[in-house]
Design a protein around this motif. Structure first.
Motif, PDB file in Angstrom:
ATOM      1  N   SER A   1       0.834  -1.204   0.000  1.00 24.63           N
ATOM      2  CA  SER A   1       0.000   0.000   0.000  1.00 24.63           C
ATOM      3  C   SER A   1       0.865   1.249   0.000  1.00 24.63           C
ATOM      4  O   SER A   1       0.471   2.303  -0.501  1.00 24.63           O
ATOM      5  CB  SER A   1      -0.916   0.014   1.219  1.00 24.63           C
TER       6      SER A   1
ATOM      7  N   SER B   1      -0.200  -6.972   1.546  1.00 27.04           N
ATOM      8  CA  SER B   1      -1.036  -8.156   1.328  1.00 27.04           C
ATOM      9  C   SER B   1      -0.233  -9.186   0.539  1.00 27.04           C
ATOM     10  O   SER B   1       0.474  -8.829  -0.415  1.00 27.04           O
ATOM     11  CB  SER B   1      -2.308  -7.792   0.563  1.00 27.04           C
TER      12      SER B   1
ATOM     13  N   ARG C   1      -1.217 -11.302   5.675  1.00 27.73           N
ATOM     14  CA  ARG C   1      -1.071  -9.856   5.763  1.00 27.73           C
ATOM     15  C   ARG C   1       0.116  -9.540   6.655  1.00 27.73           C
ATOM     16  O   ARG C   1       0.364 -10.227   7.652  1.00 27.73           O
ATOM     17  CB  ARG C   1      -2.358  -9.241   6.322  1.00 27.73           C
TER      18      ARG C   1
ATOM     19  N   SER D   1      -3.457   5.046  -0.084  1.00 34.00           N
ATOM     20  CA  SER D   1      -2.541   4.530   0.925  1.00 34.00           C
ATOM     21  C   SER D   1      -2.673   5.404   2.163  1.00 34.00           C
ATOM     22  O   SER D   1      -3.376   6.416   2.141  1.00 34.00           O
ATOM     23  CB  SER D   1      -1.106   4.551   0.396  1.00 34.00           C
TER      24      SER D   1
ATOM     25  N   PRO E   1      -6.375  -0.175   0.807  1.00 38.79           N
ATOM     26  CA  PRO E   1      -5.845  -1.194   1.719  1.00 38.79           C
ATOM     27  C   PRO E   1      -6.772  -1.520   2.882  1.00 38.79           C
ATOM     28  O   PRO E   1      -6.607  -2.554   3.532  1.00 38.79           O
ATOM     29  CB  PRO E   1      -4.538  -0.570   2.225  1.00 38.79           C
TER      30      PRO E   1
ATOM     31  N   PHE F   1      -6.579  -4.898  -1.364  1.00 35.29           N
ATOM     32  CA  PHE F   1      -5.211  -5.257  -1.716  1.00 35.29           C
ATOM     33  C   PHE F   1      -4.988  -6.766  -1.829  1.00 35.29           C
ATOM     34  O   PHE F   1      -4.115  -7.201  -2.587  1.00 35.29           O
ATOM     35  CB  PHE F   1      -4.234  -4.624  -0.723  1.00 35.29           C
TER      36      PHE F   1
END
Length: 372
Positions: A10, A19, A35, A114, A175, A202
């Motif tokens: 992100s 991700s 994650r 982001s 994200p 994401f």
């Protein structure tokens, strides 16, 4: 079970979400999501991302990153002893994941959100028989301090910049969306008719990156039985700083070549063999992939020693280099294993574009050949 990996970043600030999607090269039903967050130490972050080393990796990164900005990421994967990753853009992969139905050219806005920035891109996209062609018409990057930016306000700001352009769809990569399924809504502001808004998480981008990595891996396997070729010229740097080419670009591997060089200075007791790849005739404008040094050479007048250098490149791209002074028998050998695998294309392009002298440009080479 060999795995391929797709990662969606992100952003590149500490604690930015990452991700991860893993696919199997042998089990089509295997899909695993995870994650992570970006730590202070990139190499430590890279090392901790996977349960086992993937055979292929593709990263989805913000579109504004240039080569110097990407370099620490590539170095982190190298330090973690991972495969050099292929690079792609977050918004491009998100677009590819949903731009599959045939349609005539239409305008779409792509937004990458982001924690610290938003990238907005206006594209004209044409899809025919599954082939997607997109032309970027306008792009801007907005930075902000708020950890929870107003998505609608950011989109509205960009739409103001492209006022008068008919927009058929807005695609937002966010994200904070954790589902791998796209969700739909309508966004009417600044338009006469409703616009589809597709919000993509994401994980979906990471999955698209993993699918792309898997296709690349399978393509490489399918070519494994064919003859490998040298994708760049391989040579030795001469005393004048120019490259003596030994293996031409495109040569079918394996290749074996030898050449004889002499010393460039009186009483020269050392000679350096620098192995470079690239296309420039100037040594410093190529990528040095290996080096060996002959020491304790007998003192003779300039040109009085004959040094034989052989370069042997196998079909996997490993380079074996041997140098021997013919009178005294002083010799050295080195092997550069999978020299292209040790250097990402970003690194190769960087040195090919450099025009300044490197730090060793003033060191003497042997005539017709090698550095002192």
């Amino acid at each position: 079970m060999p795995l391929v990996a797709g990662l969606a970043f992100s952003g590149l600030t500490t604690n930015s979400p990452i991700s991860i999607a893993l696919l199997s090269t042998s089990d089509p039903s295997f899909v695993e999501f995870s994650r992570a967050t970006l730590g202070d130490e990139l190499s430590a972050t890279a090392y901790s991302l996977f349960p086992s080393k993937p055979v292929s990796i593709r990263l989805a990164l913000p579109s504004f990153l240039d080569r110097p900005t990407r370099k620490p990421i590539l170095q982190a994967f190298k330090q973690a002893e991972l495969e050099f990753p292929d690079l792609a853009e977050v918004i491009q992969l998100a677009h590819i994941s949903i731009a599959t139905k045939d349609h005539t050219p239409r305008n779409e806005i792509l937004v990458h959100l982001s924690p610290t920035f938003a990238i907005c891109r206006l594209v004209s996209t044409f899809v025919e028989e599954g082939i997607r062609e997109s032309t970027t018409l306008k792009e801007t990057t907005v930075t902000f301090d708020s950890p929870s930016p107003d998505t609608n306000a950011i989109i509205a700001q960009f739409v103001d910049l492209v006022r008068g352009t008919k927009i058929e769809r807005i695609i937002v990569v966010d994200p904070s969306i954790t589902t791998t399924e796209a969700t739909h809504s309508a966004w009417n502001e600044h338009q006469q008719t409703p616009i589809d808004v597709i919000t993509i998480g994401f994980p979906s981008v990471a999955l698209q990156a993993a699918k792309s990595a898997l296709r690349s891996y399978e393509s490489a396997l399918s070519l494994a039985g064919s003859h490998s070729t040298a994708i760049s010229r391989i040579g030795i740097v001469n005393a004048d700083g120019l490259v003596h080419a030994l293996v031409p670009r495109g040569a079918v591997l394996p290749q074996y070549h030898s050449a004889t060089f002499t010393t460039s200075k009186d009483d020269q007791t050392e000679a350096r063999v620098s192995i470079v790849i690239g296309r420039s005739p100037k040594g410093e404008e190529n990528l040095r992939v290996g080096q060996l040094v002959l020491r304790n050479l007998p003192k003779k007048a300039k040109g009085g020693l004959a040094i034989s250098v052989t370069v042997d490149v196998n079909d996997e791209g490993d380079i074996s280099v041997a140098a021997e002074e013919q009178e005294s028998g002083v010799s050295e050998k080195t092997v550069v294993r999978k020299f292209l695998g040790e250097h990402h294309q970003d690194e190769l392009e960087e040195v090919l574009e450099k025009s300044e002298l490197n730090e060793e440009a003033d060191v003497g080479n042997v005539n017709g050949g090698l550095p002192e």
